[in-house]
Design a protein around this motif. Sequence first.
Motif, mmCIF file in Angstrom:
data_model
loop_
_atom_site.group_PDB
_atom_site.id
_atom_site.type_symbol
_atom_site.label_atom_id
_atom_site.label_comp_id
_atom_site.label_asym_id
_atom_site.label_seq_id
_atom_site.Cartn_x
_atom_site.Cartn_y
_atom_site.Cartn_z
ATOM 1 N N PHE A 255 1.158 -1.189 0.297
ATOM 2 C CA PHE A 255 -0.101 0.019 -0.004
ATOM 3 C C PHE A 255 1.150 1.569 0.004
ATOM 4 O O PHE A 255 2.038 1.238 0.354
ATOM 5 C CB PHE A 255 -0.479 -0.390 1.067
ATOM 6 C CG PHE A 255 -0.310 0.087 2.700
ATOM 7 C CD1 PHE A 255 0.782 1.243 3.162
ATOM 8 C CD2 PHE A 255 -0.149 -1.230 3.367
ATOM 9 C CE1 PHE A 255 1.078 1.125 4.899
ATOM 10 C CE2 PHE A 255 0.726 -1.029 3.758
ATOM 11 C CZ PHE A 255 1.291 -0.478 4.537
ATOM 12 N N ALA A 256 0.568 2.319 -0.316
ATOM 13 C CA ALA A 256 1.375 3.678 -0.680
ATOM 14 C C ALA A 256 0.326 4.915 0.763
ATOM 15 O O ALA A 256 -0.988 4.184 0.594
ATOM 16 C CB ALA A 256 0.491 4.082 -1.963
ATOM 17 N N VAL A 257 1.691 5.528 1.053
ATOM 18 C CA VAL A 257 1.092 5.885 2.127
ATOM 19 C C VAL A 257 1.938 7.216 1.075
ATOM 20 O O VAL A 257 2.600 8.208 1.220
ATOM 21 C CB VAL A 257 2.104 6.272 3.624
ATOM 22 C CG1 VAL A 257 1.599 7.729 4.447
ATOM 23 C CG2 VAL A 257 1.871 4.813 3.997
ATOM 24 N N SER A 258 0.421 8.426 1.008
ATOM 25 C CA SER A 258 1.069 9.205 -0.007
ATOM 26 C C SER A 258 0.630 10.779 0.518
ATOM 27 O O SER A 258 0.495 11.247 1.241
ATOM 28 C CB SER A 258 -0.427 9.473 -1.194
ATOM 29 O OG SER A 258 -0.890 8.253 -2.264
ATOM 30 N N ASP A 259 1.453 11.746 0.551
ATOM 31 C CA ASP A 259 1.830 12.941 0.577
ATOM 32 C C ASP A 259 2.526 13.122 -0.292
ATOM 33 O O ASP A 259 3.493 13.732 -1.039
ATOM 34 C CB ASP A 259 3.279 12.472 1.318
ATOM 35 C CG ASP A 259 3.578 13.771 2.400
ATOM 36 O OD1 ASP A 259 3.117 14.509 1.663
ATOM 37 O OD2 ASP A 259 4.805 13.669 3.080
ATOM 38 N N HIS A 260 1.572 14.911 -0.880
ATOM 39 C CA HIS A 260 1.593 15.692 -2.420
ATOM 40 C C HIS A 260 2.309 14.387 -3.681
ATOM 41 O O HIS A 260 1.717 14.145 -4.154
ATOM 42 C CB HIS A 260 2.643 16.550 -1.848
ATOM 43 C CG HIS A 260 2.027 17.254 -0.599
ATOM 44 N ND1 HIS A 260 1.259 18.874 -0.817
ATOM 45 C CD2 HIS A 260 2.487 17.315 0.936
ATOM 46 C CE1 HIS A 260 0.802 19.093 0.823
ATOM 47 N NE2 HIS A 260 1.717 18.186 1.092
ATOM 48 N N GLN A 261 3.789 15.271 -4.132
ATOM 49 C CA GLN A 261 4.328 13.942 -4.750
ATOM 50 C C GLN A 261 5.110 13.190 -5.312
ATOM 51 O O GLN A 261 5.834 12.822 -5.397
ATOM 52 C CB GLN A 261 4.787 15.090 -6.150
ATOM 53 C CG GLN A 261 4.096 16.220 -6.838
ATOM 54 C CD GLN A 261 4.214 17.383 -7.304
ATOM 55 O OE1 GLN A 261 5.926 17.854 -6.473
ATOM 56 N NE2 GLN A 261 4.463 17.711 -8.575
ATOM 57 N N LEU A 262 5.025 11.845 -3.129
ATOM 58 C CA LEU A 262 5.579 11.764 -3.046
ATOM 59 C C LEU A 262 4.833 10.313 -2.384
ATOM 60 O O LEU A 262 3.684 10.940 -1.895
ATOM 61 C CB LEU A 262 6.756 12.335 -1.797
ATOM 62 C CG LEU A 262 7.612 11.037 -1.558
ATOM 63 C CD1 LEU A 262 9.406 11.638 -1.584
ATOM 64 C CD2 LEU A 262 7.352 10.461 -0.033
ATOM 65 N N ALA A 263 4.942 9.061 -2.269
ATOM 66 C CA ALA A 263 4.453 7.919 -1.539
ATOM 67 C C ALA A 263 5.695 7.403 -1.698
ATOM 68 O O ALA A 263 6.191 6.457 -2.142
ATOM 69 C CB ALA A 263 3.048 7.166 -2.467
ATOM 70 N N HIS A 264 5.516 6.823 -0.106
ATOM 71 C CA HIS A 264 6.018 6.153 0.373
ATOM 72 C C HIS A 264 5.225 4.996 0.433
ATOM 73 O O HIS A 264 4.084 4.529 1.265
ATOM 74 C CB HIS A 264 6.400 5.518 1.588
ATOM 75 C CG HIS A 264 7.855 6.983 2.482
ATOM 76 N ND1 HIS A 264 8.571 6.594 2.122
ATOM 77 C CD2 HIS A 264 7.553 8.646 2.452
ATOM 78 C CE1 HIS A 264 9.742 7.861 2.660
ATOM 79 N NE2 HIS A 264 8.827 8.915 3.036
ATOM 80 N N VAL A 265 5.950 3.586 -0.461
ATOM 81 C CA VAL A 265 5.290 2.194 -0.129
ATOM 82 C C VAL A 265 5.216 1.382 0.606
ATOM 83 O O VAL A 265 6.802 0.730 0.155
ATOM 84 C CB VAL A 265 5.642 2.021 -2.317
ATOM 85 C CG1 VAL A 265 4.172 0.629 -2.402
ATOM 86 C CG2 VAL A 265 4.608 2.994 -3.167
ATOM 87 N N TYR A 266 4.844 0.519 0.994
ATOM 88 C CA TYR A 266 5.515 -0.361 2.254
ATOM 89 C C TYR A 266 4.895 -1.615 1.677
ATOM 90 O O TYR A 266 3.966 -1.884 1.127
ATOM 91 C CB TYR A 266 5.039 -0.104 3.280
ATOM 92 C CG TYR A 266 5.244 0.800 3.718
ATOM 93 C CD1 TYR A 266 5.788 1.216 4.740
ATOM 94 C CD2 TYR A 266 4.144 2.448 3.375
ATOM 95 C CE1 TYR A 266 6.450 2.338 4.835
ATOM 96 C CE2 TYR A 266 4.992 3.525 4.050
ATOM 97 C CZ TYR A 266 6.105 3.740 5.158
ATOM 98 O OH TYR A 266 6.584 5.361 5.120
#
Length: 435
Positions: A255-266
Amino acid sequence: MLFLPIPSNHRVWSRFNFQLRLAHFLVTGCMPRDHGIVGNGWYFRETSEIRFWLQPDRLVEGEKVWEAAHKRNSGFSSAKMFWWYNMYSAVDYSVTPRPMYPADGSKIFDVYGMPDALIRRLKSEIGEFPFFNFWGPQADIRSSEWIAESALRVAEWHSPTLNLIYLPHLDYNLQRLGPSHPDIKKDLREIDGVCRGLIERLETRGTRVIVLSEYGITDVTGPVHINRTLREAGLIAMREEVGLEMLDSGASDAFAVSDHQLAHVYVKNANRISEVRALLEATPGIERVFDREAQHEVGLDHPRSGELVAISEADRWFTYYYWLDDAVAPDFARTVDIHRKPGYDPAELFVDPQLTLPALKVAGTVLKKKLGFRYLMEVIPLDAGLVHGSHGHLTDDADDGPVCITGQSWTVADRERIPATHVKDLILAHLFDDA
């Protein structure tokens, strides 16, 4: 004394060459791998929770500038006015937004600060903080005006050696309308007026002023629904609660933790990282996907980071949306609720244009609140296409990026670019006349 706001980005002294959560570069001199703030929120693997907008200062790793300054001069004092990660910071004076949540399920908008007597005095002299003007559909210049006035009072009452002040005004319409919109000129004039009054009054006290912008917001044309892509690939797990869909991050394969134009995908299983990476790289609107090795190259390889980090194309941004049908969107999706949402949601700056009588709906909801009934202020749209500005992608044009302005030219030696990790030393130079 030093005064440090983060306002407009249309005047230039020197430019930064990195644009990811700069506030923590600025105060620690560290890359994210060392200061640990990999976004406005991230996935806590220990508790299987996505948490956004936490406030304790101890989440920021590394030595902060006020800690370094105090080592050099035991008489040094500092204030943090609305900079994030403000709670329990080793500063002398602080104020930060902090609602109260009574046991009856209500929410009372307030601020938190130290010492407590400071908050009481500020409220007594300049009134309650205009919380609804700080974030949400009503966000406007009034919140920055209150912050500026409160910072001036702290300067007059306590004379802190270092005064860190965050003025949020340009975060609003630059995201709502985009920087190319003609109405942005009005916002620039408004924040310039606040800054001018603040700077002039502080300079009469002998203040050395640095003006910083944490990032530059650029125009975007549409969103990337990264979690919907992961869900359609069978990687996201859902839990049904009262007929609505909730993201079950602990049970999800990715899943992704979306933050503006960046997303951390765990990604739960290391054996599936290459599979997930290939899926994301083939997704329209995603420019690049960083694995751990690539994260190391840009200083983002902290344990809090996702196994993968996605960057959108310059004119796109990431939503947190994971549902495929708006009818089963979670109840918080249509409200301003920065803590429950598993990602940043700039749609909170809008009132749903599909509401026929939004003012009447708001009034009715407020009445429910006053009468003691449970309520949801469901006025936020689920149309991510309303958003026209974002940040996080390194700007293609340096003129669109963050800036640093100072009257102490000897501290920057006419450099066109300043690494964000050097700003801590720049602040110390202003404080201690370092060459």
